[in-house]
Design an enzyme around this catalytic site. Structure first.
Site, mmCIF file in Angstrom:
data_model
loop_
_atom_site.group_PDB
_atom_site.id
_atom_site.type_symbol
_atom_site.label_atom_id
_atom_site.label_comp_id
_atom_site.label_asym_id
_atom_site.label_seq_id
_atom_site.Cartn_x
_atom_site.Cartn_y
_atom_site.Cartn_z
ATOM 1 C CG ASP A 64 -2.181 0.868 1.316
ATOM 2 O OD1 ASP A 64 -3.166 0.395 1.245
ATOM 3 O OD2 ASP A 64 -2.057 2.144 0.925
ATOM 4 C CG ASN A 124 -3.056 6.347 -9.406
ATOM 5 O OD1 ASN A 124 -1.866 6.055 -9.499
ATOM 6 N ND2 ASN A 124 -3.418 7.172 -8.424
ATOM 7 C CE1 TYR A 173 -13.598 3.486 -8.704
ATOM 8 C CE2 TYR A 173 -16.015 3.351 -9.145
ATOM 9 C CZ TYR A 173 -15.014 2.875 -8.286
ATOM 10 O OH TYR A 173 -14.863 1.962 -7.352
ATOM 11 C CG ASN A 202 -23.679 1.937 -2.402
ATOM 12 O OD1 ASN A 202 -24.082 1.442 -3.277
ATOM 13 N ND2 ASN A 202 -23.489 3.267 -1.962
ATOM 14 C CG PHE A 240 -25.990 14.852 -2.496
ATOM 15 C CD1 PHE A 240 -25.916 16.196 -2.308
ATOM 16 C CD2 PHE A 240 -25.069 13.911 -2.108
ATOM 17 C CE1 PHE A 240 -24.490 16.651 -1.586
ATOM 18 C CE2 PHE A 240 -23.745 14.332 -1.442
ATOM 19 C CZ PHE A 240 -23.609 15.517 -1.230
ATOM 20 N NE ARG A 314 -23.125 11.835 -5.139
ATOM 21 C CZ ARG A 314 -22.553 10.901 -4.034
ATOM 22 N NH1 ARG A 314 -21.712 11.085 -3.119
ATOM 23 N NH2 ARG A 314 -22.767 9.573 -4.428
ATOM 24 C CG ASP A 317 -25.649 10.079 -6.733
ATOM 25 O OD1 ASP A 317 -24.694 9.264 -6.980
ATOM 26 O OD2 ASP A 317 -25.658 10.856 -6.047
HETATM 27 N N1 UDP Z 1 -25.663 10.762 -0.431
HETATM 28 C C1 UDP Z 1 -26.288 11.953 0.409
HETATM 29 N N2 UDP Z 1 -25.520 12.646 1.107
HETATM 30 C C2 UDP Z 1 -24.277 12.596 1.338
HETATM 31 C C3 UDP Z 1 -23.641 11.402 0.547
HETATM 32 C C4 UDP Z 1 -24.313 10.646 -0.102
HETATM 33 O O1 UDP Z 1 -27.475 12.096 -0.051
HETATM 34 O O2 UDP Z 1 -23.577 13.291 2.027
HETATM 35 C C5 UDP Z 1 -26.588 9.951 -1.225
HETATM 36 C C6 UDP Z 1 -25.909 9.656 -2.836
HETATM 37 O O3 UDP Z 1 -26.408 10.606 -3.511
HETATM 38 C C7 UDP Z 1 -26.113 8.334 -3.039
HETATM 39 C C8 UDP Z 1 -26.468 7.688 -1.499
HETATM 40 O O4 UDP Z 1 -26.473 8.677 -0.858
HETATM 41 O O5 UDP Z 1 -27.636 8.251 -3.476
HETATM 42 C C9 UDP Z 1 -25.052 6.706 -1.237
HETATM 43 O O6 UDP Z 1 -23.871 7.517 -1.693
HETATM 44 P P1 UDP Z 1 -22.385 7.176 -1.303
HETATM 45 O O7 UDP Z 1 -21.558 8.354 -1.524
HETATM 46 O O8 UDP Z 1 -22.506 6.698 0.315
HETATM 47 O O9 UDP Z 1 -22.126 5.916 -2.019
HETATM 48 P P2 UDP Z 1 -22.112 5.646 -3.961
HETATM 49 O O10 UDP Z 1 -23.507 5.338 -4.416
HETATM 50 O O11 UDP Z 1 -21.849 7.164 -4.310
HETATM 51 O O12 UDP Z 1 -21.190 4.847 -4.182
#
Ligand code: UDP
Length: 357
Positions: A64, A124, A173, A202, A240, A314, A317
């Site tokens: 790492d 990376n 990504y 997740n 979000f 966001r 999403d």
């Molecule tokens: N989310 C949110 N507020 C935050 C972080 C995440 O509403 O501060 C929402 C995000 O839009 C998604 C879900 O929570 O719908 C899970 O997001 P996270 O970033 O945990 O994982 P991801 O799905 O992006 O891998």
């Protein structure tokens, strides 16, 4: 499976000759060569898997660069600090240890950052993987477990998502992770590399003993942010988007406990050691929870009111990401053990209250 053949040996009892026996020691890899290289083993998911491997009796070497990982998260085995771009270091690592498999977690994983700085992600996540594979080939290590992601699917056209769902990432990504899956397929055909790609939904939760947990800087994930509000480290959490086509208007995700991911990695290793073929499987609970449900559950478990601010969506999403995990159950004989949302959040809360790093 490999054998050591010791040849024909005469068998005697009290000096009396009884005949010849054909002596071989079976499966020497299982007995003598159980060293697993875990790249990115100091990170959130990698560190839980290192712990699970050690508990299963494997010898582990963590590699790492500690750019995101934590030295304290490596609870055993050897830790080599270095970067996968460093070819000579990789060479000496593979000369020093005799690995029978590689678990590859070392990668960048922030969607937004990958949009702003794709070069970092391709270097990376893809170029460094090619370096690693080159050294593996040179040292005849041909088993790899790769941490892939639901991001390879992009916006789902059908939920629950099966592995045969179209692969249409919507950010760099996801493209880098899909590129690696494709590289592994081609290397298998050409060079005999055998791999299991695990498409995580997740990842959530923490080691139930709270020895390990999630600690990113900055932390962007929902559950740790919600719990940071509960513990007073954060003032509020943003939601979000509340206008998604879901029951309560917030996004639905399939949260899988990090220890269940670890169990799947052990099962994948067993599969490869047993001579199994290439696999690509989803890892999730096949059950979705909305952002609002997560917040409500966290309030119940922590007994704290969590201050929430409603924000706009966001970027990138999708409304719903829930997997069909039947392939993992069938092919790896795996099933999640910490599958209730309460248990997942309880382990994260215990970590939040006892953070070591
Ligand atoms: N989310 C949110 N507020 C935050 C972080 C995440 O509403 O501060 C929402 C995000 O839009 C998604 C879900 O929570 O719908 C899970 O997001 P996270 O970033 O945990 O994982 P991801 O799905 O992006 O891998």
């Amino acid at each position: 499976m490999k054998y050591v053949y010791l040849g024909l040996r005469s068998l005697r009892l009290s000096g009396r000759y009884l005949g010849f026996v054909d002596v071989r020691i079976e499966n020497i890899e299982d007995r003598w060569m159980k060293k697993v290289l875990v790249t990115g083993g100091a990170g959130y998911i990698g560190s839980h898997i290192v712990k699970a491997l050690l508990e299963a009796g494997d010898e582990v070497v963590t590699f790492d660069n500690l750019s995101e990982g934590h030295r304290d998260a490596v609870v055993g085995g050897d830790l080599v600090q270095g970067d996968l771009s460093d070819g000579p270091l990789l060479q000496s690592l593979f000369s020093k240890y005799e690995f029978d498999a590689v678990m590859h977690f070392a990668a960048n994983c922030r969607v937004g950052e990958s949009v702003k700085d794709p070069e970092k992600y391709y270097k990376n996540n893809v170029c460094n993987l090619l370096n690693l594979l080159a050294v593996m080939r040179r040292h005849h290590v041909n088993r790899m477990i790769f941490s892939s992601t639901a991001a390879v699917y992009g916006n789902p056209v059908k939920v629950p998502i099966e592995e045969l769902h179209p692969l249409q990432p919507i950010n760099p990504y996801g493209f880098t992770k899909l590129a690696v899956e494709n590289i592994l397929r081609d290397y298998s055909r050409a060079y005999g590399l055998i791999s299991v790609s695990l498409r995580y939904f997740n990842a959530a939760g923490a080691d139930p003993m709270a020895q390990l947990g999630e600690s990113h800087d900055p932390e962007t994930h929902l559950i740790p942010r919600v719990l940071a509000v509960a513990s007073g480290r954060l003032a509020e959490v943003e939601v979000f988007g509340t206008d998604y086509p879901t029951e309560d208007g917030t996004c639905i995700r399939d949260y899988i406990h990090v220890n269940d991911l670890a169990l799947a990695h052990l099962a994948a290793l067993k599969h490869l050691r047993g001579g199994g073929e290439n696999l690509i499987v989803n890892l999730g609970n096949s059950r979705g929870y909305s952002v609002k449900e997560i917040i409500k559950c966290a309030e119940r478990i922590t007994q704290k009111k969590i201050r929430v601010v409603h924000s706009s969506r966001r970027e990138g999403d999708p409304p719903v990401l829930v997997c069909d995990n039947s392939q993992a159950r069938r092919q790896l004989h795996w099933q999640p053990k910490i599958s209730s949302l309460d248990e997942i959040i309880q382990t994260s809360w215990k970590w939040e209250q006892n953070r070591r790093y």
